[in-house]
Motif scaffolding. Structure first.
Motif, PDB file in Angstrom:
ATOM      1  N   ILE A 238       0.873  -1.183   0.000  1.00 13.07           N
ATOM      2  CA  ILE A 238       0.000   0.000   0.000  1.00 13.07           C
ATOM      3  C   ILE A 238       0.906   1.227   0.000  1.00 13.07           C
ATOM      4  CG2 ILE A 238      -1.730   1.310   1.287  1.00 13.07           C
ATOM      5  CD1 ILE A 238      -2.737  -1.366   2.411  1.00 13.07           C
ATOM      6  N   ASP A 239       0.673   2.099  -0.975  1.00 17.25           N
ATOM      7  CA  ASP A 239       1.459   3.320  -1.106  1.00 17.25           C
ATOM      8  C   ASP A 239       0.806   4.416  -0.261  1.00 17.25           C
ATOM      9  OD1 ASP A 239       3.661   4.462  -3.230  1.00 17.25           O
ATOM     10  OD2 ASP A 239       2.201   5.997  -2.639  1.00 17.25           O
ATOM     11  N   ARG A 240       1.646   5.182   0.403  1.00 16.80           N
ATOM     12  CA  ARG A 240       1.170   6.186   1.344  1.00 16.80           C
ATOM     13  C   ARG A 240       0.508   7.363   0.623  1.00 16.80           C
ATOM     14  NH1 ARG A 240       5.130   9.189   3.411  1.00 16.80           N
ATOM     15  NH2 ARG A 240       6.693   7.549   3.377  1.00 16.80           N
ATOM     16  N   ARG A 241       0.930   7.622  -0.630  1.00 16.53           N
ATOM     17  CA  ARG A 241       0.460   8.807  -1.340  1.00 16.53           C
ATOM     18  C   ARG A 241      -0.873   8.547  -2.034  1.00 16.53           C
ATOM     19  NH1 ARG A 241       5.222   8.950  -5.368  1.00 16.53           N
ATOM     20  NH2 ARG A 241       4.639   6.759  -5.268  1.00 16.53           N
ATOM     21  N   ASP A 242      -1.496   9.615  -2.472  1.00 16.95           N
ATOM     22  CA  ASP A 242      -2.724   9.490  -3.241  1.00 16.95           C
ATOM     23  C   ASP A 242      -2.368   9.717  -4.717  1.00 16.95           C
ATOM     24  OD1 ASP A 242      -5.367   9.092  -3.739  1.00 16.95           O
ATOM     25  OD2 ASP A 242      -5.931  11.182  -3.386  1.00 16.95           O
ATOM     26  N   ALA A 243      -1.431   8.914  -5.220  1.00 15.16           N
ATOM     27  CA  ALA A 243      -0.936   9.102  -6.590  1.00 15.16           C
ATOM     28  C   ALA A 243      -1.712   8.207  -7.552  1.00 15.16           C
ATOM     29  CB  ALA A 243       0.549   8.762  -6.631  1.00 15.16           C
ATOM     30  N   PRO A 244      -1.728   8.553  -8.861  1.00 19.30           N
ATOM     31  CA  PRO A 244      -2.413   7.683  -9.825  1.00 19.30           C
ATOM     32  C   PRO A 244      -1.786   6.286  -9.813  1.00 19.30           C
ATOM     33  CG  PRO A 244      -1.706   9.750 -10.844  1.00 19.30           C
ATOM     34  CD  PRO A 244      -1.102   9.718  -9.484  1.00 19.30           C
ATOM     35  N   PRO A 245      -2.617   5.252  -9.888  1.00 18.74           N
ATOM     36  CA  PRO A 245      -2.110   3.878  -9.753  1.00 18.74           C
ATOM     37  C   PRO A 245      -1.019   3.527 -10.759  1.00 18.74           C
ATOM     38  CG  PRO A 245      -4.427   3.908 -10.449  1.00 18.74           C
ATOM     39  CD  PRO A 245      -4.078   5.299 -10.028  1.00 18.74           C
ATOM     40  N   ASP A 246      -1.157   3.993 -12.010  1.00 21.18           N
ATOM     41  CA  ASP A 246      -0.143   3.663 -13.022  1.00 21.18           C
ATOM     42  C   ASP A 246       1.213   4.248 -12.654  1.00 21.18           C
ATOM     43  OD1 ASP A 246      -2.002   2.261 -14.348  1.00 21.18           O
ATOM     44  OD2 ASP A 246      -2.346   3.748 -15.937  1.00 21.18           O
ATOM     45  N   THR A 247       1.192   5.458 -12.125  1.00 22.58           N
ATOM     46  CA  THR A 247       2.444   6.101 -11.714  1.00 22.58           C
ATOM     47  C   THR A 247       3.127   5.252 -10.644  1.00 22.58           C
ATOM     48  OG1 THR A 247       1.248   8.172 -11.985  1.00 22.58           O
ATOM     49  CG2 THR A 247       3.413   8.295 -10.921  1.00 22.58           C
ATOM     50  N   VAL A 248       2.361   4.841  -9.632  1.00 21.77           N
ATOM     51  CA  VAL A 248       2.925   4.051  -8.535  1.00 21.77           C
ATOM     52  C   VAL A 248       3.488   2.735  -9.077  1.00 21.77           C
ATOM     53  CG1 VAL A 248       2.403   2.897  -6.353  1.00 21.77           C
ATOM     54  CG2 VAL A 248       1.326   5.088  -6.886  1.00 21.77           C
ATOM     55  N   THR A 249       2.703   2.084  -9.918  1.00 25.88           N
ATOM     56  CA  THR A 249       3.136   0.812 -10.500  1.00 25.88           C
ATOM     57  C   THR A 249       4.452   0.972 -11.255  1.00 25.88           C
ATOM     58  OG1 THR A 249       0.835   0.138 -10.685  1.00 25.88           O
ATOM     59  CG2 THR A 249       2.413  -1.059 -12.014  1.00 25.88           C
ATOM     60  N   ASP A 250       4.537   2.023 -12.090  1.00 22.84           N
ATOM     61  CA  ASP A 250       5.765   2.265 -12.860  1.00 22.84           C
ATOM     62  C   ASP A 250       6.940   2.548 -11.937  1.00 22.84           C
ATOM     63  OD1 ASP A 250       4.319   1.881 -15.114  1.00 22.84           O
ATOM     64  OD2 ASP A 250       4.144   4.008 -15.660  1.00 22.84           O
ATOM     65  N   GLU A 251       6.690   3.358 -10.913  1.00 21.63           N
ATOM     66  CA  GLU A 251       7.778   3.712  -9.991  1.00 21.63           C
ATOM     67  C   GLU A 251       8.298   2.482  -9.244  1.00 21.63           C
ATOM     68  OE1 GLU A 251       6.352   8.298  -9.000  1.00 21.63           O
ATOM     69  OE2 GLU A 251       6.410   6.798  -7.408  1.00 21.63           O
ATOM     70  N   ILE A 252       7.376   1.648  -8.794  1.00 25.38           N
ATOM     71  CA  ILE A 252       7.800   0.452  -8.050  1.00 25.38           C
ATOM     72  C   ILE A 252       8.587  -0.488  -8.969  1.00 25.38           C
ATOM     73  CG2 ILE A 252       6.996  -1.656  -6.897  1.00 25.38           C
ATOM     74  CD1 ILE A 252       4.643   0.019  -5.799  1.00 25.38           C
ATOM     75  N   THR A 253       8.073  -0.664 -10.198  1.00 29.52           N
ATOM     76  CA  THR A 253       8.765  -1.531 -11.158  1.00 29.52           C
ATOM     77  C   THR A 253      10.182  -1.015 -11.403  1.00 29.52           C
ATOM     78  OG1 THR A 253       6.609  -1.876 -12.173  1.00 29.52           O
ATOM     79  CG2 THR A 253       8.518  -2.659 -13.396  1.00 29.52           C
ATOM     80  N   GLY A 254      10.316   0.304 -11.569  1.00 30.00           N
ATOM     81  CA  GLY A 254      11.633   0.909 -11.792  1.00 30.00           C
ATOM     82  C   GLY A 254      12.543   0.726 -10.589  1.00 30.00           C
ATOM     83  N   PHE A 255      11.978   0.958  -9.417  1.00 29.68           N
ATOM     84  CA  PHE A 255      12.720   0.831  -8.152  1.00 29.68           C
ATOM     85  C   PHE A 255      13.284  -0.581  -7.988  1.00 29.68           C
ATOM     86  CE2 PHE A 255      12.133  -0.523  -3.636  1.00 29.68           C
ATOM     87  CZ  PHE A 255      13.081   0.279  -3.019  1.00 29.68           C
ATOM     88  N   LEU A 256      12.451  -1.569  -8.329  1.00 26.54           N
ATOM     89  CA  LEU A 256      12.890  -2.963  -8.171  1.00 26.54           C
ATOM     90  C   LEU A 256      13.930  -3.343  -9.223  1.00 26.54           C
ATOM     91  CD1 LEU A 256       9.511  -4.704  -7.243  1.00 26.54           C
ATOM     92  CD2 LEU A 256      11.468  -4.280  -5.733  1.00 26.54           C
ATOM     93  N   ALA A 257      13.753  -2.835 -10.445  1.00 26.56           N
ATOM     94  CA  ALA A 257      14.718  -3.103 -11.511  1.00 26.56           C
ATOM     95  C   ALA A 257      16.092  -2.571 -11.098  1.00 26.56           C
ATOM     96  CB  ALA A 257      14.255  -2.467 -12.815  1.00 26.56           C
ATOM     97  N   GLN A 258      16.080  -1.366 -10.516  1.00 30.07           N
ATOM     98  CA  GLN A 258      17.314  -0.739 -10.041  1.00 30.07           C
ATOM     99  C   GLN A 258      18.029  -1.618  -9.015  1.00 30.07           C
ATOM    100  OE1 GLN A 258      16.743   2.999  -7.947  1.00 30.07           O
ATOM    101  NE2 GLN A 258      17.029   4.073  -9.888  1.00 30.07           N
ATOM    102  N   ARG A 259      17.246  -2.310  -8.208  1.00 28.72           N
ATOM    103  CA  ARG A 259      17.825  -3.166  -7.167  1.00 28.72           C
ATOM    104  C   ARG A 259      18.110  -4.581  -7.680  1.00 28.72           C
ATOM    105  NH1 ARG A 259      16.751  -1.414  -1.186  1.00 28.72           N
ATOM    106  NH2 ARG A 259      16.937   0.801  -1.516  1.00 28.72           N
ATOM    107  N   GLY A 260      18.058  -4.732  -8.983  1.00 22.90           N
ATOM    108  CA  GLY A 260      18.487  -6.000  -9.576  1.00 22.90           C
ATOM    109  C   GLY A 260      17.427  -7.085  -9.626  1.00 22.90           C
ATOM    110  N   HIS A 261      16.166  -6.733  -9.401  1.00 26.13           N
ATOM    111  CA  HIS A 261      15.112  -7.754  -9.487  1.00 26.13           C
ATOM    112  C   HIS A 261      14.764  -8.028 -10.956  1.00 26.13           C
ATOM    113  CE1 HIS A 261      13.884  -8.360  -5.290  1.00 26.13           C
ATOM    114  NE2 HIS A 261      14.335  -7.132  -5.112  1.00 26.13           N
ATOM    115  N   THR A 262      14.500  -9.289 -11.233  1.00 28.28           N
ATOM    116  CA  THR A 262      14.077  -9.658 -12.590  1.00 28.28           C
ATOM    117  C   THR A 262      12.649 -10.203 -12.528  1.00 28.28           C
ATOM    118  OG1 THR A 262      15.022 -11.839 -12.235  1.00 28.28           O
ATOM    119  CG2 THR A 262      16.405 -10.232 -13.378  1.00 28.28           C
ATOM    120  N   GLN A 263      12.048 -10.384 -13.674  1.00 29.64           N
ATOM    121  CA  GLN A 263      10.672 -10.912 -13.788  1.00 29.64           C
ATOM    122  C   GLN A 263       9.705 -10.156 -12.863  1.00 29.64           C
ATOM    123  OE1 GLN A 263      12.751 -14.767 -12.742  1.00 29.64           O
ATOM    124  NE2 GLN A 263      10.830 -15.524 -13.601  1.00 29.64           N
TER     125      GLN A 263
END
Lengths: 303, 243
Positions: free
Chosen positions: A258-283
């Motif tokens: 659950i994201d603390r902000r009231d941000a658009p869902p697509d934005t949050v999804t993209d940010e999390i995906t990017g954040f995880l990619a940066q930390r070396g997560h795959t799939q």
């Protein structure tokens, strides 16, 4: 059909129930949902007239559980949490016994129990103690129904029962609806909430919320992001570092975030995906999903 | 694979009834191994054989390198076991229960003292050391029972429905402990009726009517059965093989 008003109950210093209020409508299949120690059994025992409330009052089928306890008993079928039939009596002896103490014969209301009893019939000479878990539950349900009660009180009928037998048991309860019987069933399994028309969440002796399960889910104030990656264990640890985190916890195959902000869902999804990619997560998978009842229940822990 | 449990055609009969039939599988060191099945599928019988509490009728099995037929006492010393309820003495305090289990497992007083402190620190329980178990909330009890079964640093721990009836938050904290334990190289052999928990296991074995109906990772099982969750896999397996 069931009306609970400001019921409290203390055992020594332990407050088992505190100011509990709710009502169950005629013919309703109502679920009392909460973990062990929440007060479910105390509440059901009070309604079954086996335990006096500390304070407050309750009515079952119009009768007061203390003043008119005999009438309540006549109109109520109660199935306790522990298997409470006579282990050394056979299946049919148990059934006959419970019919007799209500001044009836098994035949009187056989139409009501037939759909459930049919699967037990081949074992009617077997001792109740030698039945499998699922069959014991069915026999206990038959014994609670044999005097044709207007209200059924079931204390954790599916605890310790496997997933298949649990599903079958709820199917049986649904079928009982056609006879107009009001059912109050307690359970620690959150996924069973969906089988009820309305539910009450109970925790630490308090009712948190009472409503239809769909409405509870709809009213849930947060958006759930289901996240998965190739390394599920590290995923949770990394998501805990997410800078806008409200909460994150494992939920089967996915982690629910659950994201603390009231941000658009697509934005949050993209940010999390990017954040995880940066930390070396795959799939990495990340998408918004509707909350489950368990998400709603857990949300009370992270206000 | 560094194998810690190995069974080969393991079978147990009670009179004419075959409770467990032809069970063959291996469990690796540090694996979280889910053991699922309907009521009466033979799970408890199988676990009792692996813990050295029940002699198999035929077949072979080794646990932590010891033979279940001839070395059951050594097995008991190298495994931990936690059952659903009644693992702890309700009328003893937290500290007394830990001392009791430490003593049973043959730890010295000094070791018990040291490991008690580690245990308190790990689940933040130091404040409750003199609390009677019966006054301890269920969630704490389950976590304490689990860590008590690890006091002697066993190679394998058997958990029989450890989270039954536990609230959703504590259930997740409990699984966190399971993950940490597996990362330390201790094998976790766990049964559960919560199908979301089956997803947390590295591999899952499903018993149906005394036999092994499936053994694979949750992902592979879901793929094989075209299912979205382990609940569907479980229902499909149990329904297809039951008479």
């Amino acid at each position: 059909m069931i009306e609970v008003k400001n019921i409290s109950k203390k055992y020594g210093a332990v407050q088992a129930l505190e100011d509990v209020c709710f009502s169950v409508r005629e013919g309703e299949l109502f679920g009392l949902i909460g973990p062990d120690g929440a007060g479910k059994t105390s509440l059901l025992r009070i309604l079954a007239t086996l335990l006096p409330p500390g304070s407050g009052s309750a009515k079952v089928d119009g009768f007061d559980v203390q003043r008119d306890y005999r009438m309540v008993r006549r109109h109520t079928g109660y199935m306790p949490g522990r298997f409470s039939l006579y282990q050394d009596l056979s299946v049919e002896e148990n059934l006959a016994f419970f019919a007799t103490i209500s001044g009836m014969s098994v035949k009187t209301n056989y139409d009501l129990i037939r759909p459930i009893y049919a699967s037990l019939e081949p074992f009617r000479k077997r001792r109740a103690g030698a039945l499998s878990g699922g069959m014991k539950q069915k026999l206990a349900l038959c014994c609670a129904l044999v005097h044709r009660p207007s209200v059924l009180l079931l204390d954790e009928p599916t605890t310790g029962v496997d997933a298949v037998s649990r599903t079958e048991f709820w199917d049986l309860l649904k079928k009982l609806k056609q006879y107009g019987i009001t059912i109050l069933a307690s359970t620690p399994y959150m996924d069973e909430a969906g089988r009820c028309e309305r539910i009450a969440f109970i925790r630490h002796g308090r009712i948190l919320q009472t409503d239809a399960p769909q409405r509870i889910v709809q009213a849930f104030p947060h958006r759930i992001h289901a996240v998965h990656s190739g390394d599920a264990c590290r995923l949770l640890r990394d998501l805990q570092q997410w800078s806008h985190l409200h909460s994150v916890y494992p939920f089967g195959y996915y982690a629910h975030l659950i994201d603390r902000r009231d941000a658009p869902p697509d934005t949050v999804t993209d940010e999390i995906t990017g954040f995880l990619a940066q930390r070396g997560h795959t799939q990495v998978e990340c998408r918004v999903i509707p909350p489950t009842i368990e998400d709603c229940f857990m949300n009370y822990d992270c206000p | 694979m560094n194998t810690v449990i190995h069974t080969h055609h393991l079978t147990k009969c009670f009179g004419t009834f075959t409770a467990v039939e032809d069970l063959s599988f291996k469990v690796a060191r540090g694996e979280i191994f889910g053991f699922l099945g309907a009521n009466g599928a033979g799970k408890t019988t199988a676990i009792r054989m692996l813990c050295g509490l029940l002699k198999p009728t035929s077949g072979a099995a080794s646990v932590a390198g010891f033979n279940v037929f001839t070395q059951s006492e050594q097995i008991k010393r190298h495994i931990g076991y936690m059952c659903q309820r009644f693992s702890l003495y309700e009328d003893l305090t937290v500290a007394e229960n830990i001392a009791f289990y430490g003593g049973i497992y043959g730890l010295s007083r000094k070791e018990i003292r040291l490991r008690s402190e580690q245990l308190y620190a790990r689940i933040d329980l130091a404040h409750a050391r003199h609390t009677l178990i019966r006054d301890l909330p269920l969630g704490w009890r389950q976590k304490l029972a689990f860590l008590s079964s690890l006091l002697h640093r066993p190679e394998i721990v058997f958990l029989d429905e450890p989270t039954s009836g536990v609230d959703p938050i504590t259930r997740r904290q409990f699984w966190n402990l399971i993950y940490e334990t597996a990362e330390e190289g201790i094998t976790v052999f766990v049964t559960t009726h919560y199908m979301d928990e089956a997803e947390y296991c590295h591999r899952v074995l499903v018993m149906v009517a005394g036999r092994m109906a499936a053994l694979d990772s949750p992902e592979a099982l879901k793929r094989q059965y075209g299912a979205t969750g382990m609940n569907e896999v479980f229902l499909a397996l149990v329904r297809s093989e039951q008479p």
